[in-house]
Design a protein around this motif. Structure first.
Motif, PDB file in Angstrom:
ATOM      1  N   VAL A  79     -36.890 115.464 -13.461  1.00 51.93           N
ATOM      2  CA  VAL A  79     -37.744 115.408 -12.270  1.00 51.93           C
ATOM      3  C   VAL A  79     -38.065 113.972 -11.862  1.00 51.93           C
ATOM      4  O   VAL A  79     -39.067 113.710 -11.206  1.00 51.93           O
ATOM      5  CB  VAL A  79     -39.037 116.246 -12.445  1.00 51.93           C
ATOM      6  N   GLY A  80     -37.204 113.024 -12.258  1.00 49.40           N
ATOM      7  CA  GLY A  80     -37.324 111.680 -11.732  1.00 49.40           C
ATOM      8  C   GLY A  80     -37.956 110.626 -12.626  1.00 49.40           C
ATOM      9  O   GLY A  80     -38.237 109.533 -12.163  1.00 49.40           O
ATOM     10  N   TYR A  81     -38.159 110.920 -13.886  1.00 52.91           N
ATOM     11  CA  TYR A  81     -38.698 109.915 -14.802  1.00 52.91           C
ATOM     12  C   TYR A  81     -37.541 109.266 -15.559  1.00 52.91           C
ATOM     13  O   TYR A  81     -36.568 109.936 -15.901  1.00 52.91           O
ATOM     14  CB  TYR A  81     -39.669 110.554 -15.801  1.00 52.91           C
ATOM     15  N   GLU A  82     -37.634 107.977 -15.771  1.00 55.17           N
ATOM     16  CA  GLU A  82     -36.538 107.242 -16.403  1.00 55.17           C
ATOM     17  C   GLU A  82     -37.073 106.364 -17.524  1.00 55.17           C
ATOM     18  O   GLU A  82     -38.173 105.840 -17.438  1.00 55.17           O
ATOM     19  CB  GLU A  82     -35.833 106.384 -15.351  1.00 55.17           C
ATOM     20  N   ARG A  83     -36.266 106.211 -18.548  1.00 51.61           N
ATOM     21  CA  ARG A  83     -36.621 105.334 -19.652  1.00 51.61           C
ATOM     22  C   ARG A  83     -35.995 103.973 -19.398  1.00 51.61           C
ATOM     23  O   ARG A  83     -34.791 103.804 -19.503  1.00 51.61           O
ATOM     24  CB  ARG A  83     -36.131 105.925 -20.979  1.00 51.61           C
ATOM     25  N   TYR A  84     -36.838 102.997 -19.041  1.00 52.17           N
ATOM     26  CA  TYR A  84     -36.360 101.648 -18.745  1.00 52.17           C
ATOM     27  C   TYR A  84     -36.558 100.682 -19.907  1.00 52.17           C
ATOM     28  O   TYR A  84     -36.091  99.557 -19.859  1.00 52.17           O
ATOM     29  CB  TYR A  84     -37.048 101.089 -17.498  1.00 52.17           C
ATOM     30  N   ASP A  85     -37.255 101.121 -20.932  1.00 54.38           N
ATOM     31  CA  ASP A  85     -37.499 100.319 -22.130  1.00 54.38           C
ATOM     32  C   ASP A  85     -37.844 101.289 -23.245  1.00 54.38           C
ATOM     33  O   ASP A  85     -38.217 102.429 -22.985  1.00 54.38           O
ATOM     34  CB  ASP A  85     -38.664  99.349 -21.869  1.00 54.38           C
TER      35      ASP A  85
ATOM     36  N   SER B 210     -38.044  90.349 -11.468  1.00 56.12           N
ATOM     37  CA  SER B 210     -36.967  89.959 -12.376  1.00 56.12           C
ATOM     38  C   SER B 210     -37.364  88.805 -13.295  1.00 56.12           C
ATOM     39  O   SER B 210     -36.777  88.649 -14.361  1.00 56.12           O
ATOM     40  CB  SER B 210     -35.706  89.595 -11.592  1.00 56.12           C
ATOM     41  N   ASP B 211     -38.335  88.007 -12.899  1.00 58.19           N
ATOM     42  CA  ASP B 211     -38.804  86.924 -13.774  1.00 58.19           C
ATOM     43  C   ASP B 211     -39.555  87.477 -14.979  1.00 58.19           C
ATOM     44  O   ASP B 211     -39.353  87.050 -16.110  1.00 58.19           O
ATOM     45  CB  ASP B 211     -39.712  85.948 -13.018  1.00 58.19           C
TER      46      ASP B 211
ATOM     47  N   VAL C 188     -39.070  96.454 -18.419  1.00 62.02           N
ATOM     48  CA  VAL C 188     -37.706  96.929 -18.207  1.00 62.02           C
ATOM     49  C   VAL C 188     -36.802  96.110 -19.126  1.00 62.02           C
ATOM     50  O   VAL C 188     -36.771  94.889 -19.031  1.00 62.02           O
ATOM     51  CB  VAL C 188     -37.266  96.763 -16.741  1.00 62.02           C
ATOM     52  N   SER C 189     -36.076  96.789 -20.012  1.00 65.08           N
ATOM     53  CA  SER C 189     -35.178  96.070 -20.915  1.00 65.08           C
ATOM     54  C   SER C 189     -33.979  95.549 -20.127  1.00 65.08           C
ATOM     55  O   SER C 189     -33.600  96.102 -19.090  1.00 65.08           O
ATOM     56  CB  SER C 189     -34.715  96.973 -22.058  1.00 65.08           C
ATOM     57  N   GLU C 190     -33.375  94.497 -20.630  1.00 65.19           N
ATOM     58  CA  GLU C 190     -32.232  93.893 -19.944  1.00 65.19           C
ATOM     59  C   GLU C 190     -31.100  94.898 -19.706  1.00 65.19           C
ATOM     60  O   GLU C 190     -30.536  94.938 -18.614  1.00 65.19           O
ATOM     61  CB  GLU C 190     -31.739  92.680 -20.734  1.00 65.19           C
ATOM     62  N   PRO C 191     -30.750  95.748 -20.694  1.00 72.43           N
ATOM     63  CA  PRO C 191     -29.675  96.720 -20.440  1.00 72.43           C
ATOM     64  C   PRO C 191     -29.999  97.727 -19.333  1.00 72.43           C
ATOM     65  O   PRO C 191     -29.107  98.296 -18.730  1.00 72.43           O
ATOM     66  CB  PRO C 191     -29.505  97.442 -21.780  1.00 72.43           C
TER      67      PRO C 191
ATOM     68  N   GLY D 299     -30.123  96.887 -14.435  1.00 77.75           N
ATOM     69  CA  GLY D 299     -29.195  97.330 -13.394  1.00 77.75           C
ATOM     70  C   GLY D 299     -29.509  98.717 -12.882  1.00 77.75           C
ATOM     71  O   GLY D 299     -29.397  98.989 -11.680  1.00 77.75           O
ATOM     72  N   LYS D 300     -29.905  99.606 -13.776  1.00 79.65           N
ATOM     73  CA  LYS D 300     -30.236 100.978 -13.392  1.00 79.65           C
ATOM     74  C   LYS D 300     -31.420 100.987 -12.408  1.00 79.65           C
ATOM     75  O   LYS D 300     -31.385 101.681 -11.394  1.00 79.65           O
ATOM     76  CB  LYS D 300     -30.578 101.781 -14.654  1.00 79.65           C
ATOM     77  N   LEU D 301     -32.445 100.186 -12.690  1.00 76.40           N
ATOM     78  CA  LEU D 301     -33.598 100.116 -11.802  1.00 76.40           C
ATOM     79  C   LEU D 301     -33.233  99.455 -10.478  1.00 76.40           C
ATOM     80  O   LEU D 301     -33.624  99.923  -9.406  1.00 76.40           O
ATOM     81  CB  LEU D 301     -34.757  99.368 -12.463  1.00 76.40           C
ATOM     82  N   LEU D 302     -32.464  98.391 -10.531  1.00 77.21           N
ATOM     83  CA  LEU D 302     -32.061  97.706  -9.295  1.00 77.21           C
ATOM     84  C   LEU D 302     -31.214  98.614  -8.403  1.00 77.21           C
ATOM     85  O   LEU D 302     -31.365  98.601  -7.173  1.00 77.21           O
ATOM     86  CB  LEU D 302     -31.313  96.415  -9.623  1.00 77.21           C
ATOM     87  N   ARG D 303     -30.340  99.432  -9.004  1.00 78.62           N
ATOM     88  CA  ARG D 303     -29.540 100.393  -8.224  1.00 78.62           C
ATOM     89  C   ARG D 303     -30.453 101.421  -7.546  1.00 78.62           C
ATOM     90  O   ARG D 303     -30.258 101.766  -6.382  1.00 78.62           O
ATOM     91  CB  ARG D 303     -28.506 101.092  -9.099  1.00 78.62           C
ATOM     92  N   LEU D 304     -31.451 101.897  -8.262  1.00 81.37           N
ATOM     93  CA  LEU D 304     -32.402 102.854  -7.686  1.00 81.37           C
ATOM     94  C   LEU D 304     -33.098 102.241  -6.474  1.00 81.37           C
ATOM     95  O   LEU D 304     -33.173 102.866  -5.413  1.00 81.37           O
ATOM     96  CB  LEU D 304     -33.454 103.262  -8.726  1.00 81.37           C
TER      97      LEU D 304
END
Length: 113
Positions: free
Chosen positions: A53-59, A74-75, A91-94, A97-102
């Motif tokens: 339902v739209g939740y993502e693990r960014y770290d 990004s800083d 947001v972890s470095e890996p 990209g996923k967040l930036l694409r969103l």
């Protein structure tokens, strides 16, 4: 969702009001614009339940409601939220990209925030 206030009393938080989840010392916290609440399960289980339902693990320390993300710094490597200027999720470095694409997709669709 049923959560606990810091004093241990139960309350209800609407899922759409959740900014993000975080963990500290085996305790899960639910963050909203109104405050922080306790939710006693693991982040992996939360991501499994809320991912569809739209939740993502960014770290490894959070699961983020992507609908509430307003921008990315990004800083500092943090996602920033709507209506909660002082709240952010790392947001972890890996996963950067996923967040930036969103955010790019949201902007292209005209739903950018």
């Amino acid at each position: 969702m049923r959560v606990l206030r810091r004093d241990g009393t139960p309350c209800i938080v609407r899922e759409e009001d959740i900014l993000y989840f975080s963990s500290h010392q085996n305790t899960i916290y639910v963050h909203t614009a109104e405050g922080e609440f306790v939710y006693p399960i693991s982040l992996s289980e939360l991501h499994a339940a809320y991912g569809p339902v739209g939740y993502e693990r960014y770290d490894r320390s959070n699961v983020v409601n992507t609908e509430q993300v307003a921008s990315y710094d990004s800083d500092r490597k943090v996602a920033q939220f709507l209506n909660a200027a002082s709240s952010y999720a790392t947001v972890s470095e890996p996963n950067e990209g996923k967040l930036l694409r969103l955010l790019k997709q949201r902007k292209e669709k005209g739903t950018g925030l």
